[in-house]
Scaffold this motif. Structure first.
Motif: not given
Length: 201
Positions: A24-30, A36-51
């Protein structure tokens, strides 16, 4: 190489998530939103939460009502993941819009963003398998087996990273081209899933 950049962002996202290890923690995208890194970070955050959703729902003692609620969250996360992949492919289409495609150019079996999706999931596998190789309460046999699996995952990372970079170079040179096919998932659509549209009557 783009794959190296992407993997470093994926690793950062995974480490950031595990500081609190809470779905439930919100992503803190740096990264700034125009990077482009912003998209990559968000993509993996979604994957990590779903994991971690997938870990939780496999608890044999989970309350059935809680499991159903979690299943709904997993469905939503899956859709979010797909939407993000398509968004990243849109980024690549824009990046390579100036390229003159050669007459002999071929299309790849998967788009760049879906390849990055695989790399993101692979980063999660490597992180968690590495944890298993050092888990103190586990047997030495368990740790050894996990180390053997980790070695294979690391080899996969090398191969996949190389394939991604080759694909992007081929697109940039016009030797390959890409398209974005919307997933057109039917089970989430009130107009396409018969269980949903029959219940609307």
């Amino acid at each position: 190489m783009v794959s190296k950049l992407a993997y470093s962002v994926f690793e950062q996202s995974i480490v950031d998530y595990h500081q609190f290890d809470n779905v439930d923690q919100p992503a803190s995208n740096p990264y700034p939103k125009d990077r482009f890194e912003h998209l990559l970070y968000l993509k993996n955050w979604i994957d990590t939460v779903q994991w971690h959703f997938e870990d939780i729902i496999r608890d044999p003692n989970i309350d059935p009502v809680a499991a159903l609620s979690l299943k709904r969250r997993i469905d939503a996360s899956n859709q979010e993941r797909t939407d993000m992949v398509e968004y990243i492919d849109g980024y690549f289409l824009q990046q390579y819009s100036h390229v003159k495609v050669k007459d002999h150019a071929r299309i790849n079996s998967e788009s760049p963003a879906w390849a990055f999706d695989r790399l993101s999931i692979l980063a999660l596998k490597i992180y968690h398998m590495r944890e298993e190789t050092t888990r103190k309460e586990a047997s030495q046999d368990h740790r050894d087996k996990c180390q053997a699996k980790l070695n294979i995952l690391l080899e996969q990372r090398t191969d996949l990273s190389s394939a991604i970079d080759d694909l992007l170079q081929d697109i940039e040179k016009g030797d390959k081209f890409m398209k974005v096919y919307k997933q057109m998932k039917m089970y989430n659509d009130n107009e396409l899933n018969p269980v949903l549209y029959q219940n609307k009557k």
